[in-house]
Scaffold this motif. Structure first.
Motif: not given
Length: 490
Positions: A343-354, A356-363, A472-476
């Protein structure tokens, strides 16, 4: 050893620009070398965690219980009736270790484990991760096979052997992160890493019930011999099938090699031997991962080392039932870890979710969910079904964090992912050292109220970690990770 950095990913753009993706021809996953590595490394982590947790079950049978011939007569809750079955084998030695000694034995592994985290990341980057990981696990296997001898010599000898096992295992995760920096295309990281690291959960799932069966039908010494032999099989496979990078793999297809190397070509560090230690140690996003990793592991290690004891002393399950029920939480963790990676890679690749957003929500889901159900488990009393259900949900939801902070190292600094993992895992190992000792000190009488305190502490620490990482988490990729002078936004 090649070092990899990353092109900068601003939070308002996808990880890879569409034009760049068009230039990189994706190689099929089925039968690929990268997914073969994921499965082989998953088997490796299966071995790692089998060797780590089997003592938790064996400990139940290693103790001298003179009050009764059964394993559960002195539990808080009523004993469970068992159908007719073969007699429990008690031929192995038993020992008179008090609760404090048990806590030190269960936690001693981590005193060695913490020593080789940062060193493991550094050595993997310098000399290559394949042999570092292979020899580290081989050393752990050797000392696992010596465990019965050490126990007969005394608790101090057993503690020493467990410390040496920890030293060997300490290099494994940093080494594998370094390997993935060269093998994992950016938009497949969540999938590949979750496949790789679910081996740890599978090792727990299999070793807990199987250890209970081995203790019952054979004796506790065979727990260490059986899993040690499985580890030797893995080492042979790793020796002939694993390679440091796609460029050193003799059997990889040219299409896959080009796919991987082209997807990472803009992530090569400009200075192969350079490690920006000061920038690393002062990085806010890294310390956010440190806090999250530490917090999550407090709950994880509390359950990993003491769940079989809770099942026996409070819920009254026998050694045979114990391993099976203690494994249930980790089955759920495996399932959700795999699904969350997809799901995480689908959101990033297909849905273009940032990212940092994916990492924080899943955390958040993977840390707050376990906290809620762990506290709830303490209030189920002797409702066995509800207690096991809540403990299962607690660990299962923890699997979601596998696609959260757990792999964020590769997002912020793929060049130095092994070193970063070594740093965060150093701090995250502290709970494994102290939480069993604290928990056993707080549960001298093994009352439900005492265990509620243990669960509250773990849940509170999880809540703190989730809050800090969210803020304080970042995704870039951080500027210091590519060794360039330009700035970019978070």
């Amino acid at each position: 050893m090649e070092r990899y950095g990353s092109d900068t990913e601003r939070d308002d753009t996808p990880l890879l620009q569409k034009a760049e993706e068009e230039r990189v021809q994706r190689a099929p996953a089925c039968g690929s070398s990268r997914y073969g590595l994921a499965l082989l490394s998953s088997f490796g982590f299966f071995v790692v965690y089998s060797l780590r947790v089997n003592l938790s079950v064996a400990m139940v049978d290693m103790l001298n219980n003179t009050q009764s011939d059964t394993n559960h007569s002195s539990s808080v809750c009523p004993a469970h009736a068992n159908p007719p079955r073969p007699k429990h084998n008690h031929t192995a030695s038993v020992y008179n270790w008090d609760s404090e000694t048990q806590g030190w034995i269960l936690g001693s592994f981590f005193y060695g484990y913490i020593l080789t985290q940062i060193l493991g990341g550094y050595l993997a980057g310098r000399w290559g991760p394949k042999w570092l990981m292979g020899l580290g696990i081989l050393g752990t296997i050797f000392f696992t096979l010596l465990t019965p001898v050490a126990a007969d010599l005394g608790a101090k000898y057993l503690i020493a052997v467990r410390v040496l096992e920890g030293i060997g295992e300490g290099v494994t995760f940093p080494a594998m992160y370094t390997m993935w920096a060269a093998w994992a295309p950016p938009l497949e990281r969540s999938r590949l890493l979750t496949i790789s690291y679910i081996g740890a959960q599978l090792g727990t799932v299999v070793s807990l019930p199987l250890s209970g069966q081995i203790c019952f039908y054979l004796d506790w010494t065979y727990v260490f011999y059986v899993f040690g032999a499985v580890g030797l099989v893995w080492f042979v496979l790793w020796t002939f099938l694993a390679f440091d990078s796609p460029n050193t793999h003799p059997r990889i297809s040219e299409q896959e090699r080009l796919y991987i190397t082209n997807s990472l070509k803009n992530e090569l560090s400009t200075s192969a031997g350079y490690i920006p230690w000061r920038a690393i140690l002062t990085s806010g996003p890294l310390w956010a991962i440190v806090v999250a990793h530490f917090s999550y592991n407090w709950t994880f290690y509390t359950l990993l080392t003491l769940l079989p004891t809770y099942m026996k002393e409070v819920l009254g399950f026998s050694i045979k039932q114990n391993g099976m029920l203690s494994a249930l939480p980790y089955i759920g963790c495996v399932v959700l870890a795999v699904l969350s990676g997809q799901l995480a890679d689908h959101l990033r690749e297909t849905c273009l979710v940032r990212t940092v957003t994916v990492r924080k929500v899943f955390s958040i889901v993977g840390m707050l969910g376990p906290a809620v159900f762990l506290v709830a488990a303490g209030y189920t009393g002797c409702d066995y079904t509800l207690a096991v259900t809540f403990l299962t949900l607690s660990s299962a939801l923890g699997g979601v964090s596998a696609s959260g902070f757990n792999i964020n190292h590769l997002d912020i600094a793929p060049s130095y992912a092994g070193i970063l993992l070594g740093i965060t895992n150093t701090f995250a190992t502290i709970p494994g050292m102290v939480s069993p000792v604290i928990a056993r000190t707080l549960t001298q009488q093994n009352t439900i109220e005492e265990w509620q305190t243990v669960f509250y502490i773990a849940a509170g620490i999880n809540l703190f970690g989730a809050t800090v990482y969210t803020l304080f988490g970042r995704g870039d990729v951080q500027p210091w990770a590519v060794h360039t002078s330009y700035n970019h936004g978070d």
